[in-house]
Structure formats: structure tokens, C-alpha cells
Design an enzyme around this catalytic site. Structure first.
Site, PDB file in Angstrom:
ATOM      1  N   ASN A   1       0.846  -1.202   0.000  1.00 31.17           N
ATOM      2  CA  ASN A   1       0.000   0.000   0.000  1.00 31.17           C
ATOM      3  C   ASN A   1       0.876   1.244   0.000  1.00 31.17           C
ATOM      4  O   ASN A   1       1.943   1.284   0.629  1.00 31.17           O
ATOM      5  CB  ASN A   1      -1.011  -0.011   1.154  1.00 31.17           C
TER       6      ASN A   1
ATOM      7  N   GLU B   1       0.251   5.165   0.675  1.00 28.80           N
ATOM      8  CA  GLU B   1      -0.712   6.167   1.147  1.00 28.80           C
ATOM      9  C   GLU B   1      -0.314   7.563   0.682  1.00 28.80           C
ATOM     10  O   GLU B   1       0.795   7.789   0.176  1.00 28.80           O
ATOM     11  CB  GLU B   1      -0.808   6.091   2.675  1.00 28.80           C
TER      12      GLU B   1
ATOM     13  N   CYS C   1      -4.077   0.563  -2.706  1.00 31.52           N
ATOM     14  CA  CYS C   1      -3.932  -0.668  -1.912  1.00 31.52           C
ATOM     15  C   CYS C   1      -2.831  -1.552  -2.505  1.00 31.52           C
ATOM     16  O   CYS C   1      -2.514  -1.468  -3.704  1.00 31.52           O
ATOM     17  CB  CYS C   1      -5.235  -1.461  -1.921  1.00 31.52           C
TER      18      CYS C   1
ATOM     19  N   GLU D   1      -2.887  -4.744  -3.180  1.00 33.67           N
ATOM     20  CA  GLU D   1      -3.337  -5.695  -4.201  1.00 33.67           C
ATOM     21  C   GLU D   1      -3.416  -5.028  -5.581  1.00 33.67           C
ATOM     22  O   GLU D   1      -2.978  -5.586  -6.586  1.00 33.67           O
ATOM     23  CB  GLU D   1      -4.721  -6.264  -3.856  1.00 33.67           C
TER      24      GLU D   1
ATOM     25  N   CYS E   1     -10.200  -5.210  -0.003  1.00 28.56           N
ATOM     26  CA  CYS E   1     -11.347  -4.293  -0.053  1.00 28.56           C
ATOM     27  C   CYS E   1     -12.126  -4.516  -1.360  1.00 28.56           C
ATOM     28  O   CYS E   1     -11.650  -5.195  -2.282  1.00 28.56           O
ATOM     29  CB  CYS E   1     -10.888  -2.840   0.070  1.00 28.56           C
TER      30      CYS E   1
ATOM     31  N   CYS F   1     -10.379  -3.686  -4.673  1.00 32.47           N
ATOM     32  CA  CYS F   1      -9.354  -4.660  -5.066  1.00 32.47           C
ATOM     33  C   CYS F   1     -10.000  -5.948  -5.573  1.00 32.47           C
ATOM     34  O   CYS F   1      -9.538  -6.530  -6.559  1.00 32.47           O
ATOM     35  CB  CYS F   1      -8.407  -4.947  -3.895  1.00 32.47           C
TER      36      CYS F   1
HETATM   37  N1  THU Z   1      -5.379  -1.468   2.273  1.00 30.21           N
HETATM   38  C1  THU Z   1      -4.791  -2.298   1.364  1.00 30.21           C
HETATM   39  O1  THU Z   1      -3.618  -2.132   0.985  1.00 30.21           O
HETATM   40  N2  THU Z   1      -5.536  -3.324   0.868  1.00 30.21           N
HETATM   41  C2  THU Z   1      -6.845  -3.569   1.183  1.00 30.21           C
HETATM   42  O2  THU Z   1      -7.459  -4.451   0.609  1.00 30.21           O
HETATM   43  C3  THU Z   1      -7.492  -2.776   2.243  1.00 30.21           C
HETATM   44  C4  THU Z   1      -6.741  -1.615   2.745  1.00 30.21           C
HETATM   45  C5  THU Z   1      -4.582  -0.340   2.803  1.00 30.21           C
HETATM   46  C6  THU Z   1      -5.055   1.020   2.354  1.00 30.21           C
HETATM   47  C7  THU Z   1      -4.552   1.891   3.476  1.00 30.21           C
HETATM   48  O3  THU Z   1      -3.215   2.256   3.191  1.00 30.21           O
HETATM   49  C8  THU Z   1      -4.540   0.989   4.695  1.00 30.21           C
HETATM   50  O4  THU Z   1      -4.635  -0.339   4.210  1.00 30.21           O
HETATM   51  C9  THU Z   1      -5.672   1.258   5.677  1.00 30.21           C
HETATM   52  O5  THU Z   1      -6.890   1.269   5.044  1.00 30.21           O
END
Ligand code: THU
Length: 135
Positions: free
Chosen positions: A44, A46, A55, A57, A87, A90
Site C-alpha cells: 500500500n 498512502e 492498496c 493488491e 477491499c 481490489c
Molecule cells: N489497504 C490495502 O492495501 N488493501 C486492502 O485491501 C485494504 C486496505 C490499505 C489502504 C490503506 O493504506 C490501509 O490499508 C488502511 O486502510
């Protein structure tokens, strides 16, 4: 396949260590195993403008497309603190490139988790047939 999935688990753990997650401090690592045997990692990333976050994935899928063009994903290993499910965004992205049997290994830093097929996590994906009609 088992050895490749183990290797993908290691790659997902390494990618998780590279996550850019200064806001949530929630690190996610992914590794996409392709039918060629290649493994493409993602983490991920941010952003201070939270909605710009990507994300792990989708990062892996996009990196694989950028590198190879047409891709045939075989499996995905996901590493989160508590075996989180990908999520909705993804899962829909997986549905674009992967069939309903596509195995997703929901894992933690402690252990490689069991495979869950995409259809269980996203039973009703939005599909191109819905977009343009199939008749
Ligand atoms: N996140 C992912 O990388 N994958 C997911 O399927 C759900 C959430 C990350 C996004 C963000 O940086 C952190 O997790 C918190 O939501």
C-alpha cells in the site's frame, strides 16, 4: 504451485516492509503469482490526500500489467496483521483479470493462510456483460 506460493508469501512479506503507510500505520503486502511463474509484489502507498491511496493488491496488479501487458494471474498472497480480506475495489480489480476460482491466500506475518476463491469474497462482480450486454 506450493513452492511458488511459499515464494510469493516471502515476496509479499518483503513488499509489506516497503509499504508507505505513515497515516494509518497499517502495512499491507501482496504478491501476484502469474502463470509464467513470475511473482509481482505490491504494497500500500498512502497519500496525505487520503483518497489518492493505493492498496497493495491493486498496486501488484497494475505493476504486473505495466510490466507484461496481458497477464494470467494464478494466485495472490496477501499479508496483513489479522488476515484481512481485500477491499471491494481490489476484489473488483481481481475480477477484471481473474476467474472465480482465483485463489487468494489471506495471510499474516506469522503464517501463510489458506486459499479462498475469489467467488467467495466477491460473488457478484460487475462484469463487461453488464456494461455492454451479451445479447
Ligand atoms: N489497504 C490495502 O492495501 N488493501 C486492502 O485491501 C485494504 C486496505 C490499505 C489502504 C490503506 O493504506 C490501509 O490499508 C488502511 O486502510
Amino acid at each position: 504451485m506450493k513452492a511458488k506460493v511459499q515464494q510469493a508469501y516471502i515476496e509479499a512479506m518483503r513488499a509489506r516492509d516497503r509499504a508507505h503507510a505513515p497515516y494509518s500505520e497499517y502495512r499491507v503486502g501482496a504478491a501476484l503469482l502469474l502463470s509464467s511463474g513470475d511473482i509481482v509484489p505490491g504494497c500500500n502507498v498512502e497519500n496525505a490526500s487520503y483518497g489518492a491511496t493505493i492498496c497493495a493488491e491493486r498496486n501488484a496488479i497494475c505493476a504486473a500489467v505495466a510490466r507484461y501487458g496481458a497477464i494470467k494471474p494464478k494466485a495472490l498472497v496477501l499479508v496483513t496483521e489479522r488476515e484481512a480480506c481485500p477491499c471491494g475495489l481490489c476484489l473488483q480489480t481481481f475480477a477484471e483479470f481473474c476467474g472465480p476460482d482465483f485463489p487468494i491466500f489471506l495471510s499474516t506475518p506469522k503464517a501463510l493462510g489458506p486459499a479462498t476463491p475469489l467467488r467467495e469474497l466477491l460473488p457478484f462482480p460487475f462484469s463487461p456483460e453488464k456494461l455492454h450486454g451479451s445479447d
